[in-house]
Every structure is written in structure tokens, then in C-alpha cells.
Design a protein around this motif. Structure first.
Motif, mmCIF file in Angstrom:
data_model
loop_
_atom_site.group_PDB
_atom_site.id
_atom_site.type_symbol
_atom_site.label_atom_id
_atom_site.label_comp_id
_atom_site.label_asym_id
_atom_site.label_seq_id
_atom_site.Cartn_x
_atom_site.Cartn_y
_atom_site.Cartn_z
ATOM 1 N N GLU A 11 0.745 -1.359 -0.013
ATOM 2 C CA GLU A 11 0.006 -0.006 -0.073
ATOM 3 C C GLU A 11 0.925 1.139 0.140
ATOM 4 O O GLU A 11 0.605 2.093 -0.790
ATOM 5 C CB GLU A 11 -0.935 -0.001 1.215
ATOM 6 N N ILE A 12 2.056 1.316 0.829
ATOM 7 C CA ILE A 12 2.816 2.312 0.790
ATOM 8 C C ILE A 12 3.565 2.629 -0.533
ATOM 9 O O ILE A 12 3.681 3.710 -0.972
ATOM 10 C CB ILE A 12 3.989 2.143 2.022
ATOM 11 N N PHE A 13 3.950 1.403 -1.071
ATOM 12 C CA PHE A 13 4.617 1.689 -2.590
ATOM 13 C C PHE A 13 3.624 2.078 -3.562
ATOM 14 O O PHE A 13 4.056 3.038 -4.404
ATOM 15 C CB PHE A 13 5.332 0.305 -2.912
ATOM 16 N N LYS A 116 13.261 -2.680 4.874
ATOM 17 C CA LYS A 116 14.163 -3.023 3.626
ATOM 18 C C LYS A 116 13.434 -3.311 2.307
ATOM 19 O O LYS A 116 14.051 -2.609 1.082
ATOM 20 C CB LYS A 116 15.212 -4.175 3.874
ATOM 21 N N ARG A 117 12.412 -4.075 2.101
ATOM 22 C CA ARG A 117 11.791 -4.294 1.156
ATOM 23 C C ARG A 117 11.213 -3.255 0.460
ATOM 24 O O ARG A 117 11.046 -2.990 -0.890
ATOM 25 C CB ARG A 117 10.619 -5.560 1.368
ATOM 26 N N LEU A 118 10.615 -2.027 1.265
ATOM 27 C CA LEU A 118 9.899 -0.930 0.831
ATOM 28 C C LEU A 118 11.052 0.152 0.136
ATOM 29 O O LEU A 118 10.971 0.447 -0.951
ATOM 30 C CB LEU A 118 9.406 -0.082 1.760
ATOM 31 N N PHE A 119 12.252 0.038 0.604
ATOM 32 C CA PHE A 119 13.111 0.713 0.255
ATOM 33 C C PHE A 119 13.933 0.199 -1.272
ATOM 34 O O PHE A 119 14.054 0.804 -2.310
ATOM 35 C CB PHE A 119 14.417 1.023 1.014
ATOM 36 N N SER A 120 13.878 -0.938 -1.052
ATOM 37 C CA SER A 120 14.244 -1.905 -2.351
ATOM 38 C C SER A 120 13.226 -1.507 -3.513
ATOM 39 O O SER A 120 13.682 -1.384 -4.578
ATOM 40 C CB SER A 120 14.499 -3.389 -2.232
ATOM 41 N N MET A 121 11.870 -1.291 -3.123
ATOM 42 C CA MET A 121 10.942 -1.484 -4.173
ATOM 43 C C MET A 121 11.071 0.013 -4.931
ATOM 44 O O MET A 121 10.985 0.409 -6.137
ATOM 45 C CB MET A 121 9.627 -1.671 -3.743
ATOM 46 N N ASN A 123 13.674 1.945 -4.805
ATOM 47 C CA ASN A 123 14.835 2.270 -5.467
ATOM 48 C C ASN A 123 15.221 1.620 -6.721
ATOM 49 O O ASN A 123 16.000 1.909 -7.316
ATOM 50 C CB ASN A 123 15.937 1.501 -4.366
ATOM 51 N N ASP A 124 14.136 0.673 -7.034
ATOM 52 C CA ASP A 124 14.096 0.106 -8.440
ATOM 53 C C ASP A 124 13.626 1.117 -9.456
ATOM 54 O O ASP A 124 13.743 0.816 -10.588
ATOM 55 C CB ASP A 124 13.248 -1.340 -8.380
#
Length: 237
Positions: A11-13, A116-121, A123-124
Motif C-alpha cells: 500500500e505504501i509503495f 528494507k523491502r520498501l526501500f528496495s521497491m 529504489n528500483d
């Protein structure tokens, strides 16, 4: 309001990508309108990106503390004192900072792995600065032809063959497969399938089955800058 705030990583992404799309629009295809709204003679103005993918130049929130982190204040004051491209680049950098601050404001209650997963998403995706300045091309989806992985510098592929700057990338097969697995059609929600024709929106960078947006490979060949139905609808409004 708190009751409607995004809570999960997904949801945040989704909120992040919608706000990002709005800001990219303001600083690219809506740039003349954005530029004219940033009158240096007006009070401190901010550039907002909203979850409905609309952008707005407005005064900062009056409540203290604000409901959400606020974007850079007074972007209009430097407009006439800088080269236009440099000013837009500066606004883009501040916009990227704001997008991350909002995302991690919502993500403050996530656990370590979720953050970490949120940042990775996030950052892609290319940053707003990278899109505005052209310093980093949009990440391309490889296509499959005769068992080989192909990487293309353009977003569209025609009959399985990229349109330009084609090169073999067998060594990155596993990495590309993982990237493709995270791609879904924004129209029907179906996952990526190399046997189907896909087209990427050059504005919001979302992907669609060609059949879902009624674009054939032949028609895509004639399109220099593709806008998906959602982006086209926003422009008409």
C-alpha cells in the motif's frame, strides 16, 4: 486521515508510485503549466504529488505539525534566478526527498525487513531527478527470442525484438527473470509472460498487455511517446 493511510509495504509503495507519477508529470509533460504557476511574486509555494496522481502547486499546510511531511518550501523564489533546467533539476531533487520522507513516515511502523523491502521497491524506480535530467534511462524489460535474453534501450519491443541498441545479456538471465516476475499489467493485473506483447507507458512507467490497451506491435512501432489510458485521462481533465 489516519484511517485511510497506507499500512502495508504494498500500500505504501502504491502511494509512493502515484505521488511520484504526479511529480514526474509536473516536471516533464506539464512543465510549462508548472513553471507558470511558480510565480516568484507569490508567497512560499510547494509542489505536491497526490495519491490520485494529480500534482498541485500550493501554499504549505497551516497545521503544525502537518499531517504529512511537507515538500520543499518556496520553490518559486529561485525560478527566475536560475537556468530553467537547473531550477527544474533542483525541484526534482527536493521532490525525491519528499517522496521518500512520506513513504517512510507511513513505513515507520513496519519492521526491519519490511522497511528494507520498501526501500528496495522504491529504489528500483528511477528517481524524479533521473527522469527529469535524463541521467538514467528507465529500466527496460528484456524479451525472449530463440532462448536468449535480450536487453533493449527502449521501453517497447516489437515481435520479440527490441527496436534499438540490442545486445545479448545471457549472463543476467536470473536477474532479469526476477525483475520480470515483479511486473504486472496495470489493466488486468496479470503477470509478465514473455509470449505476450507488452507496452510500457513513457510517462508513468507502468506496464500493460498490448491487448488490454488495444495496442498492437505494429501500432506501437509508430508511437514515439506512449501514454497509457490513465495518463491520457489525467491530461484531458
Amino acid at each position: 486521515m489516519a484511517s485511510s493511510s497506507p499500512r502495508t509495504v504494498e500500500e505504501i509503495f502504491k502511494d509512493y508510485t502515484a505521488r511520484r507519477s504526479a511529480l514526474v508529470g509536473a516536471l516533464t509533460y506539464d512543465v510549462d503549466d508548472f513553471y507558470s504557476q511558480c510565480d516568484p511574486d507569490k508567497e512560499n509555494l510547494c509542489l505536491y504529488g497526490h495519491p490520485n496522481e494529480a500534482w498541485e502547486v500550493a501554499l504549505p499546510a497551516e497545521e503544525v505539525p502537518p499531517e504529512l511531511p511537507e515538500p520543499a518550501l518556496g520553490i518559486n523564489f529561485a525560478r527566475d534566478g536560475m537556468n530553467r533546467k537547473d531550477w527544474l533539476s533542483l525541484v526534482a531533487v527536493h521532490s525525491d526527498c519528499w517522496l521518500l520522507s512520506v513513504a517512510f513516515y507511513f513505513g515507520a511502523r513496519l519492521n526491519c525487513n519490511e522497511r528494507k523491502r520498501l526501500f528496495s521497491m522504491t529504489n528500483d524506480l528511477p528517481t524524479v531527478f533521473e527522469v527529469v535530467t535524463g541521467r538514467k534511462p528507465v529500466k527496460d524489460k528484456p524479451t525472449v527470442e530463440s532462448g536468449s535474453k535480450l536487453r533493449n534501450s527502449t521501453k517497447r519491443s516489437i515481435d520479440g525484438q527490441p527496436r534499438s541498441n540490442l545486445k545479448l545479456a545471457d549472463e543476467s538471465y536470473d536477474e532479469d527473470e526476477e525483475e520480470q516476475g515483479d511486473t504486472f499489467c496495470e489493466s488486468c493485473g496479470g503477470g509478465y509472460n514473455s509470449d505476450e506483447f507488452w507496452i510500457g507507458c513513457d510517462n508513468c512507467e507502468r506496464w500493460y498487455h498490448g491487448k488490454c490497451v488495444k495496442i498492437t506491435p505494429a501500432k506501437a512501432e509508430m508511437i514515439k511517446f506512449y501514454k497509457c489510458p490513465s495518463c491520457q485521462k489525467k491530461v484531458r481533465q
